[in-house]
Design a protein around this motif. Structure first.
Motif, PDB file in Angstrom:
ATOM      1  N   VAL A 269       6.543 -10.881  -1.073  1.00 42.88           N
ATOM      2  CA  VAL A 269       5.731  -9.663  -0.927  1.00 42.88           C
ATOM      3  C   VAL A 269       5.117  -9.270  -2.274  1.00 42.88           C
ATOM      4  O   VAL A 269       3.959  -8.837  -2.336  1.00 42.88           O
ATOM      5  N   ILE A 270       5.866  -9.441  -3.351  1.00 44.08           N
ATOM      6  CA  ILE A 270       5.311  -9.156  -4.688  1.00 44.08           C
ATOM      7  C   ILE A 270       4.065 -10.024  -4.908  1.00 44.08           C
ATOM      8  O   ILE A 270       3.025  -9.541  -5.378  1.00 44.08           O
ATOM      9  N   GLU A 271       4.161 -11.298  -4.548  1.00 44.17           N
ATOM     10  CA  GLU A 271       3.003 -12.194  -4.696  1.00 44.17           C
ATOM     11  C   GLU A 271       1.840 -11.738  -3.821  1.00 44.17           C
ATOM     12  O   GLU A 271       0.687 -11.748  -4.243  1.00 44.17           O
ATOM     13  N   ALA A 274       0.004  -8.827  -5.353  1.00 46.08           N
ATOM     14  CA  ALA A 274      -0.442  -8.988  -6.745  1.00 46.08           C
ATOM     15  C   ALA A 274      -1.891  -8.530  -6.897  1.00 46.08           C
ATOM     16  O   ALA A 274      -2.753  -8.911  -6.119  1.00 46.08           O
ATOM     17  N   GLY A 275      -2.124  -7.681  -7.881  1.00 41.53           N
ATOM     18  CA  GLY A 275      -3.483  -7.222  -8.176  1.00 41.53           C
ATOM     19  C   GLY A 275      -3.961  -6.064  -7.323  1.00 41.53           C
ATOM     20  O   GLY A 275      -5.044  -5.528  -7.551  1.00 41.53           O
ATOM     21  N   VAL A 278      -1.425  -0.307  -5.005  1.00 48.89           N
ATOM     22  CA  VAL A 278      -0.675   0.252  -3.866  1.00 48.89           C
ATOM     23  C   VAL A 278       0.591   0.936  -4.388  1.00 48.89           C
ATOM     24  O   VAL A 278       1.708   0.448  -4.196  1.00 48.89           O
ATOM     25  N   PRO A 279       0.411   2.092  -5.059  1.00 46.21           N
ATOM     26  CA  PRO A 279       1.564   2.730  -5.710  1.00 46.21           C
ATOM     27  C   PRO A 279       2.708   3.080  -4.757  1.00 46.21           C
ATOM     28  O   PRO A 279       3.878   2.946  -5.117  1.00 46.21           O
ATOM     29  N   LYS A 280       2.390   3.528  -3.520  1.00 46.64           N
ATOM     30  CA  LYS A 280       3.469   3.891  -2.584  1.00 46.64           C
ATOM     31  C   LYS A 280       4.288   2.662  -2.218  1.00 46.64           C
ATOM     32  O   LYS A 280       5.515   2.727  -2.123  1.00 46.64           O
ATOM     33  N   LEU A 281       3.613   1.545  -1.995  1.00 47.79           N
ATOM     34  CA  LEU A 281       4.334   0.325  -1.652  1.00 47.79           C
ATOM     35  C   LEU A 281       5.187  -0.139  -2.821  1.00 47.79           C
ATOM     36  O   LEU A 281       6.307  -0.630  -2.652  1.00 47.79           O
ATOM     37  N   ARG A 282       4.664   0.038  -4.034  1.00 46.54           N
ATOM     38  CA  ARG A 282       5.434  -0.405  -5.211  1.00 46.54           C
ATOM     39  C   ARG A 282       6.679   0.473  -5.395  1.00 46.54           C
ATOM     40  O   ARG A 282       7.713  -0.020  -5.838  1.00 46.54           O
TER      41      ARG A 282
END
Lengths: 389, 114
Positions: A269-271, A274-275, A278-282
């Motif tokens: 999911v991190i991949e 990438a770029g 999406v602050p809420k997802l992070r």
């Protein structure tokens, strides 16, 4: 020389080996019969000889860099977590003595150990641990595979085993069978899967396809005269009791595999993100990362307990906890990418399917909960808190 | 969602039939207290989900939450099948299809709104 498994860099090195597993995992999932294509991956080479006791190696064989002594549960869990983070299927499909090796190391005579471990030092060799039978998954004491002797004393095995990892590719292993009605008549025997009458067929599983989980039938399969493990020990110390000891030893590692699958989905999911802004997802990813890091502590505590006391209760707790977590976290990670996550991201779909499979290794969740509950009821030992360590 | 719930209820029926025929010691697995408790939990979940679906306030925005809840119930029931619940055949295969049904029924626009 044997690489010190206690070195602080063990996890870093294992993570490097695991990275190679990622791309191999998807290929092996598609063509599980091709495990030999990956025998040169460093992580696979490590596992192919890990667990071989030093006494079974000659001096020159001990002088090979890849020979890592992973008989300590703590070291095993570190390596298993990182290799499963790469791909759990590649890990499970690797050649090596694996569970059968642990049992041979535990019960075997000097001669049996020499004979059993020699092929692993010579070439990539797969093994199997044939215990579970159809319809008797959690009731090993009622197994019906029969060990019989003819008039001349020649032993043979008849019966059927199911859900046996690497069954189709194994050229050595152990089978559990009984010679009478008593539970004490159950024993473990070294087998030759290339012998006449041995037939293995891979089952179509939801995930973990690389492991070639198999159905095995034995039809008058001849055993060597000295095939029984632990023949020099009292009956009560062989058979099912020994298999339970192997499970206790390996269970923290199974919890580590579950954790590795969670990390695999996390990395995927991190991949995928990438770029992207999406602050809420992070934020949600950070919470999952924190949860996984804390779970690692539970796995390591269970491994330390297994090494220090042979106690399997913490291992049961860790296995139950980490398996359930892997199922939940892989689904949570899918939800971050939306309802089509599994359809659009095959690697994530694979992690979701693989996560479910860990449940059936070394005892289901219900068995682990009963084990932990039993320890509470009998008050054999109060589980230590992490702050007690 | 109603289709998923219906399948989930059917899964319970199937596991009851299966575990009734599996022996452990002098009894059957179905009669183990832990198993009965898990079947009870699944049934209560089904009733709660059915009530949610019947509620006048239920809309497709809540679909994801209910979808996941049904998945969790199905997973719990599948575990009761033992390793046969992990085979790519029969009920286990349909459970996996059910789990992914939303991906194929939700339009791109609806997905964006989630």
């Amino acid at each position: 020389m044997i690489v010190s498994a206690q070195s602080s860099s063990l996890r870093d090195r294992a993570r490097e080996w695991g990275r190679e597993f990622r791309s191999a995992g998807m290929l092996l999932e598609a063509e599980p019969a091709n495990a030999h294509r990956f025998v040169n991956l460093e992580g696979v080479q490590v596992m192919s000889t890990a667990g071989i006791p030093p006494s079974a190696r000659s001096a020159e064989q001990s002088d090979v860099v890849h020979k890592l002594d992973l008989r300590r549960a703590v070291d095993r869990t570190i390596v298993m977590e990182e290799l499963a983070r790469g791909d759990v299927g590649v890990f499970l499909s690797a050649p090596g003595p694996s569970m059968a090796g642990l049992l041979v190391d535990m019960l075997g005579s000097t001669r049996q150990k020499e004979d059993f471990f020699a092929p692993f030092l010579d070439r990539p060799t797969w093994s199997c641990f044939a215990l579970t039978e159809p319809e008797r998954g959690s009731d090993a004491g009622s197994l019906s595979t029969a060990i019989t002797a003819d008039d001349s004393g020649r032993l043979s095995v008849n019966g059927r085993k199911r859900y046996i990892g690497n069954g189709t590719r194994a050229t050595t292993g152990v089978v559990f069978g009984r010679r009478g009605k008593s539970p004490l008549s159950i024993g473990a025997y070294v087998i030759d899967p290339t012998a006449f009458g041995f037939k293995a067929e891979a089952l179509a599983t939801m995930g973990l396809r690389a492991a070639q989980i198999s159905d095995i039938s034995f039809e008058d399969v001849a055993l060597q005269p000295e095939a029984e493990l632990g023949a020099h020990l009292p009956r009560g110390q062989r058979g099912i009791r020994a298999s339970l000891q192997v499970f206790n030893q390996l269970r923290p590692g199974v919890a580590a595999l579950a954790l590795g699958v969670s990390w695999n989905a996390f990395d995927t999911v991190i991949e995928a993100l990438a770029g992207l802004q999406v602050p809420k997802l992070r934020d949600r990813l950070r919470r999952i990362e924190t949860e996984l890091l804390s779970s690692r502590e539970l796995v390591l505590r269970a491994a330390r307990a297994a090494d220090e006391t042979g106690d399997g209760v913490l291992a049961s707790a860790a296995k139950r906890s980490l398996c359930r977590q892997a199922e939940r976290v892989t689904l949570d990670l899918c939800s971050l990418l939306g309802p089509r996550a599994r359809v659009d991201n095959p690697a994530l779909d694979k992690a979701v399917r693989d996560a479910r499979g860990i449940e059936f290794m070394e005892g289901t969740s219900n068995m682990q909960v009963l084990n932990v509950g039993q320890s509470v009821v009998t008050s054999v030992r109060k589980l230590r808190r992490s702050t007690d360590c | 969602m109603h289709a998923r719930l219906g399948f989930s209820e059917r899964l319970v029926d199937l596991v009851v039939v299966r575990l009734r025929n599996r022996r452990t010691g002098e009894s059957t697995i179905l009669l183990q207290q832990m198993v009965k408790a898990q079947l009870g939990e699944a049934t209560i979940d089904h009733l709660e989900i059915d009530s949610l679906l019947a509620s006048s306030t239920f809309d497709r925005q809540e679909a994801l939450t209910v979808d996941r809840r049904i998945t969790d119930v199905d997973r719990a029931v599948l575990r009761l099948f033992g390793a046969s619940g992990y085979l790519l055949e029969d009920f286990a295969l349909w459970a996996d299809v059910s789990e992914q049904l939303l991906a194929y029924t939700m339009s791109a626009e609806e997905e964006q709104q989630q």
